[in-house]
Motif scaffolding. Structure first.
Motif, short mmCIF file in Angstrom:
data_model
loop_
_atom_site.label_atom_id
_atom_site.label_comp_id
_atom_site.label_asym_id
_atom_site.label_seq_id
_atom_site.Cartn_x
_atom_site.Cartn_y
_atom_site.Cartn_z
N ASP A 1 11.06 -11.20 -8.31
CA ASP A 1 10.04 -10.16 -8.49
C ASP A 1 9.53 -9.67 -7.15
OD1 ASP A 1 10.03 -10.38 -11.35
OD2 ASP A 1 8.83 -12.21 -11.16
N ASP B 1 17.88 -10.36 -5.00
CA ASP B 1 17.46 -9.13 -5.67
C ASP B 1 16.83 -9.40 -7.02
OD1 ASP B 1 18.42 -7.64 -3.55
OD2 ASP B 1 20.41 -7.36 -4.45
N ASP B 2 17.10 -10.59 -7.60
CA ASP B 2 16.55 -10.89 -8.93
C ASP B 2 15.11 -11.37 -8.87
OD1 ASP B 2 17.28 -13.19 -7.59
OD2 ASP B 2 18.03 -14.24 -9.36
N ARG C 1 16.98 -21.28 -11.80
CA ARG C 1 17.27 -20.40 -12.93
C ARG C 1 16.82 -21.02 -14.25
NH1 ARG C 1 22.17 -19.78 -10.17
NH2 ARG C 1 23.26 -21.14 -11.64
N GLU D 1 13.84 -19.90 -16.86
CA GLU D 1 14.14 -19.68 -18.28
C GLU D 1 13.21 -20.50 -19.17
OE1 GLU D 1 17.81 -21.15 -20.92
OE2 GLU D 1 18.38 -19.59 -19.47
N ARG E 1 10.42 -10.07 -2.88
CA ARG E 1 11.34 -10.57 -1.86
C ARG E 1 10.55 -11.21 -0.73
NH1 ARG E 1 16.30 -7.76 -1.70
NH2 ARG E 1 16.82 -9.09 0.06
N SER F 1 13.99 -18.96 -7.50
CA SER F 1 14.36 -18.82 -8.91
C SER F 1 15.83 -18.48 -9.11
CB SER F 1 13.51 -17.72 -9.57
OG SER F 1 13.73 -16.47 -8.93
N GLY F 2 16.57 -18.24 -8.03
CA GLY F 2 17.94 -17.77 -8.17
C GLY F 2 18.99 -18.86 -8.11
#
Length: 360
Positions: A38, A35-36, A14, A18, A40, A8-9
């Protein structure tokens, strides 16, 4: 609908996140290395057993895989594009969740095509570089997995967030620097290549549509229209208000084959490598930067067999192994997903320029 999004990063991931979050019917969980996320989890190193346990706990109805590497050597591409997908497929087979898999593929899997033609899903893939080979291998793993799965072969994604190392990102940066320094001309070359550009927001809509559909196999995602990079440069100059001249430098006689063109000579510093190897594509089908001053494809030289490109060095402007022409046949997306691209290239370029202009 519970959706698990992998990668998702990155550039595509992204926008997929969204778009899905805007749907109140979707409960989204993002899994990735950043880190973004939910949760890891590194698909290239994680075990199928660990992912299976997570799938059984979350019980998604759809798994969307936007993760993978867009640059690196054969080992890195194998780990992030092939081993990671094998892990996803094996985990889904072991799991009792019965989730549908939407895998993000890419047009590099096809390789070169005849000028003027539209590439349909039944074309025989002949990838021209390691990146395309690794993505094709991932597609074959998905198609042979026995899962409820669809592979979206995305052509050339553009729009807000376009990586600075992509051809259009580098072109916008070159224009920004020229305007900032008051230069009256911009010298570029390798603008004869034609690609099928599709806005990243339209790609996100396609992913959502695929997650809700019953379509299986491969589906092309593109605009259905090839655009010469030269034309895109002219549009970008217009939306930027660049009043200077664009001078295209022709290929020196006797250098390279019919598709071989020199690098751009606009003095654009090589952008920093995006984090990780995933397209966010855990570099999430993000496009990695090229080195030197070439107007280069997001994939790095290590993926498509060129060394670092300096000003004036002979190189493909799009070293994706797809030659001088690529255009998608998008009838399957229309018929099976009810999808077609909506956002015109001029709007995508205007958004790319807005981000570049913020750095002036």
């Amino acid at each position: 609908m519970r959706v698990l999004l992998l990668g998702s990063g990155g550039f595509l991931g992204r926008y997929v996140a969204e778009h899905l979050l805007a749907d109140p019917a979707v409960q989204l969980t993002a899994l990735g290395r950043g880190d973004d996320a939910d949760v890891r989890f590194d698909l290239s190193n994680g075990s199928p057993g660990a992912l299976t346990r997570f799938l059984n706990a979350v019980h998604p109805g759809v798994v969307i895989n936007c993760a993978g590497a867009t640059r690196g050597g054969a080992r890195e591409l194998t780990r992030h594009n092939i081993v990671a997908v094998a892990t996803v497929c094996e985990s889904l087979r072991r799991s009792g969740c019965g989730a549908r898999l939407v895998q993000i593929g890419c047009s590099s899997e096809y390789g070169p095509s005849q000028s003027g033609s539209s590439t349909a899903e039944d074309a025989v893939p002949r990838p021209g570089g390691p990146y395309g080979v690794s993505k094709l291998a991932a597609t074959e793993l998905v198609l042979g997995s026995g899962l409820d799965a669809v592979v979206l072969r995305v052509f050339s994604p553009v729009g807000p967030g376009t990586p600075a190392g992509s051809p259009l990102g580098r072109l916008a940066e070159a224009m920004r620097r020229a305007m900032q320094s008051g230069e009256s001309e911009l010298k570029l070359s390798g603008l004869g290549v034609q690609r099928d550009f599709v806005d990243v927001r339209d790609v996100a809509r396609a992913v959502h549509a695929a997650s809700l559909s019953a379509a299986q196999g491969v589906v092309n995602i593109g605009s259905g229209r090839a655009v010469r990079l030269r034309e895109a440069a002219s549009v970008l100059a217009r939306v930027a208000g660049f009043g200077g001249a664009l001078h295209e430098i022709d290929s020196p006689p006797g250098r390279g084959g019919p598709h071989h063109v020199p690098a751009a000579v606009a003095h654009v510093p090589a952008p920093a490598h995006p984090h990780g190897a995933a397209h966010g594509h855990a570099t999430a089908h993000g496009h990695a930067p090229a080195h030197g001053h070439a107007l280069a494809h997001p994939q790095a030289a290590g993926e498509h067999g060129g060394g670092p490109a300096g000003a004036g060095a002979a190189t493909y402007p799009y070293p994706d192994g797809c030659g001088s022409w690529q255009q998608a046949d998008v009838r399957t997306a229309r018929d099976r997903l009810g999808w077609r691209s909506r956002i015109p290239l001029e709007e995508s370029l205007a958004d790319i320029w807005m981000e570049a202009a913020c750095r002036i």
